[in-house]
Design a protein around this motif. Structure first.
Motif, mmCIF file in Angstrom:
data_model
loop_
_atom_site.group_PDB
_atom_site.id
_atom_site.type_symbol
_atom_site.label_atom_id
_atom_site.label_comp_id
_atom_site.label_asym_id
_atom_site.label_seq_id
_atom_site.Cartn_x
_atom_site.Cartn_y
_atom_site.Cartn_z
ATOM 1 N N GLU A 163 0.845 -1.194 0.000
ATOM 2 C CA GLU A 163 0.000 0.000 0.000
ATOM 3 C C GLU A 163 0.878 1.241 0.000
ATOM 4 N N GLY A 164 0.665 2.109 -0.977
ATOM 5 C CA GLY A 164 1.421 3.350 -1.028
ATOM 6 C C GLY A 164 2.874 3.120 -1.408
ATOM 7 N N THR A 165 3.756 3.943 -0.858
ATOM 8 C CA THR A 165 5.178 3.863 -1.171
ATOM 9 C C THR A 165 5.992 3.871 0.109
ATOM 10 N N THR A 166 7.194 3.329 0.030
ATOM 11 C CA THR A 166 8.063 3.285 1.189
ATOM 12 C C THR A 166 8.720 4.646 1.422
ATOM 13 N N TRP A 167 9.232 4.859 2.639
ATOM 14 C CA TRP A 167 9.908 6.118 2.928
ATOM 15 C C TRP A 167 11.395 5.975 2.654
ATOM 16 N N ILE A 168 11.992 7.070 2.248
ATOM 17 C CA ILE A 168 13.426 7.125 1.964
ATOM 18 C C ILE A 168 13.975 8.325 2.714
ATOM 19 N N GLY A 169 15.074 8.141 3.447
ATOM 20 C CA GLY A 169 15.593 9.307 4.156
ATOM 21 C C GLY A 169 16.875 9.043 4.906
ATOM 22 N N ALA A 170 17.461 10.135 5.395
ATOM 23 C CA ALA A 170 18.710 10.091 6.144
ATOM 24 C C ALA A 170 18.535 9.251 7.412
ATOM 25 N N PRO A 171 19.617 8.639 7.909
ATOM 26 C CA PRO A 171 20.992 8.762 7.394
ATOM 27 C C PRO A 171 21.344 7.746 6.324
ATOM 28 N N ASP A 172 20.516 6.716 6.127
ATOM 29 C CA ASP A 172 20.905 5.630 5.220
ATOM 30 C C ASP A 172 20.259 5.701 3.846
ATOM 31 N N GLY A 173 19.129 6.404 3.739
ATOM 32 C CA GLY A 173 18.395 6.395 2.486
ATOM 33 C C GLY A 173 18.945 7.377 1.472
ATOM 34 N N ASP A 174 18.775 7.049 0.193
ATOM 35 C CA ASP A 174 19.238 7.917 -0.894
ATOM 36 C C ASP A 174 18.246 7.803 -2.050
ATOM 37 N N MET A 175 17.632 8.924 -2.427
ATOM 38 C CA MET A 175 16.575 8.892 -3.431
ATOM 39 C C MET A 175 17.099 8.545 -4.815
ATOM 40 N N LYS A 176 18.278 9.030 -5.159
ATOM 41 C CA LYS A 176 18.841 8.702 -6.477
ATOM 42 C C LYS A 176 19.114 7.213 -6.572
ATOM 43 N N ASP A 177 19.721 6.644 -5.518
ATOM 44 C CA ASP A 177 19.968 5.197 -5.488
ATOM 45 C C ASP A 177 18.655 4.431 -5.588
ATOM 46 N N TYR A 178 17.633 4.931 -4.893
ATOM 47 C CA TYR A 178 16.357 4.237 -4.866
ATOM 48 C C TYR A 178 15.728 4.171 -6.252
ATOM 49 N N LEU A 179 15.720 5.274 -6.967
ATOM 50 C CA LEU A 179 15.143 5.290 -8.309
ATOM 51 C C LEU A 179 15.925 4.384 -9.257
ATOM 52 N N GLN A 180 17.248 4.360 -9.098
ATOM 53 C CA GLN A 180 18.052 3.455 -9.923
ATOM 54 C C GLN A 180 17.752 2.001 -9.597
ATOM 55 N N THR A 181 17.560 1.702 -8.304
ATOM 56 C CA THR A 181 17.195 0.347 -7.892
ATOM 57 C C THR A 181 15.862 -0.061 -8.505
ATOM 58 N N LEU A 182 14.871 0.823 -8.468
ATOM 59 C CA LEU A 182 13.558 0.500 -9.026
ATOM 60 C C LEU A 182 13.651 0.196 -10.526
ATOM 61 N N GLN A 183 14.478 0.948 -11.239
ATOM 62 C CA GLN A 183 14.638 0.692 -12.667
ATOM 63 C C GLN A 183 15.261 -0.681 -12.909
ATOM 64 N N ARG A 184 16.224 -1.064 -12.060
ATOM 65 C CA ARG A 184 16.838 -2.398 -12.181
ATOM 66 C C ARG A 184 15.812 -3.492 -11.901
ATOM 67 N N LEU A 185 15.016 -3.310 -10.856
ATOM 68 C CA LEU A 185 14.018 -4.313 -10.505
ATOM 69 C C LEU A 185 12.966 -4.445 -11.605
ATOM 70 N N ARG A 186 12.649 -3.335 -12.236
ATOM 71 C CA ARG A 186 11.626 -3.356 -13.274
ATOM 72 C C ARG A 186 12.051 -4.196 -14.474
ATOM 73 N N ASN A 187 13.343 -4.328 -14.679
ATOM 74 C CA ASN A 187 13.851 -5.088 -15.821
ATOM 75 C C ASN A 187 13.867 -6.605 -15.584
ATOM 76 N N LEU A 188 13.558 -7.028 -14.365
ATOM 77 C CA LEU A 188 13.517 -8.457 -14.062
ATOM 78 C C LEU A 188 12.222 -9.083 -14.587
ATOM 79 N N LYS A 189 12.271 -10.363 -14.879
ATOM 80 C CA LYS A 189 11.054 -11.104 -15.209
ATOM 81 C C LYS A 189 10.392 -11.509 -13.897
ATOM 82 N N ILE A 190 9.305 -10.827 -13.562
ATOM 83 C CA ILE A 190 8.656 -11.028 -12.265
ATOM 84 C C ILE A 190 7.172 -11.330 -12.481
#
Length: 264
Positions: A142-169
């Motif tokens: 439901e909805g979206t996960t939170w991203i934030g300091a000190p460990d979260g990084d939005m640029k990394d997150y968007l890149q991760t989502l693009q990688r996951l989208r390319n998988l056969k799921i």
């Protein structure tokens, strides 16, 4: 036609002190009667152990010899303490080894992927034979996960989502909530939500010229979220702003702790 193996993938929602509207965190049992693994161990309570062992018996699975922790947060890792009698091997990403050790102390065809964004050392599991992705907190039902300091990084997150989208799921096992049966549509939804929020912030900065992250969060969410969720909503807004800063699309005024439109 895709050949099905005899691997079972069982989602187990475990009651945890997580963020509303969720009240449970998902653990996953993957395997068969000969061998299995556990992905995420929930919260550190006796109920966690009882629920996991009941599901193992119910589905006729071997007791897991390995526990993979997607990340070190309190609703995903500390349940390992309840499972020490299994004598399992604990697996995590090296970037979160210290946090995982702190969280759990004084205790085969599965691809473990480094999927940073929610945390630096977040991992997800992909089972090619089943076309199942165990996403941890990269995806919630439901909805979206939170991203934030000190460990979260939005640029990394968007890149991760693009990688996951390319998988056969065929389906996604999210960190919270039920199985996601339209995986690519759901990933697209999350990507578009994040990109929409980014554009919304740029528009608000253009309008207000100079504004704090708290003020931006109040404008965007107003009365639409529970007060307990506001701090992580603000962290997510700040993660977007940090990305925009790195891309030189906005500026930051340290003297006023506020963000500034480049046209101000």
């Amino acid at each position: 036609m895709k050949r099905k193996s005899n691997i079972k993938v069982i989602r187990i929602p475990i009651p945890t002190p997580t963020l509303l509207p969720h009240t449970t965190t998902n653990s996953y049992l993957i395997g068969n009667e000969e061998e299995s693994i556990l992905v995420d161990a929930g919260y550190d309570t006796e109920d966690t152990r009882k629920l996991l062992e009941w599901e193992i018996n119910k589905h006729g699975l071997a007791r897991p010899k390995r526990i993979v922790l997607t990340h070190a947060h309190q609703d995903h890792a500390p349940g390992v303490r309840m499972l020490i009698h299994w004598m399992p091997t604990i697996l995590c990403h090296e970037k979160e080894e210290e946090q995982v050790l702190s969280a759990i102390s004084p205790w085969e065809e599965i691809i473990v992927m480094h999927t940073p964004g929610h945390t630096l050392g977040h991992v997800s599991l992909y089972i090619p034979s089943e076309q199942i992705l165990i996403a941890g907190d990269n995806i919630v039902a439901e909805g979206t996960t939170w991203i934030g300091a000190p460990d979260g990084d939005m640029k990394d997150y968007l890149q991760t989502l693009q990688r996951l989208r390319n998988l056969k799921i065929e389906k996604i096992g999210p960190g919270h909530g039920k199985w996601v049966h339209q995986p690519h549509e759901h990933i697209d939804f999350v990507i578009q939500r994040r990109l929409h929020r980014e554009q919304q912030l740029l528009t608000l900065l253009e309008k207000h010229q100079q504004i704090t992250s708290k003020e931006l969060t109040e404008i965007i969410y107003q009365d639409r979220i529970h007060p307990s969720v506001f701090p992580v909503a603000q962290k997510t807004i700040e993660a977007h702003l940090d990305k925009l800063l790195k891309e030189d699309l906005i500026q930051y005024d340290e003297s006023k702790s506020s963000y500034v439109s480049p046209h101000f």
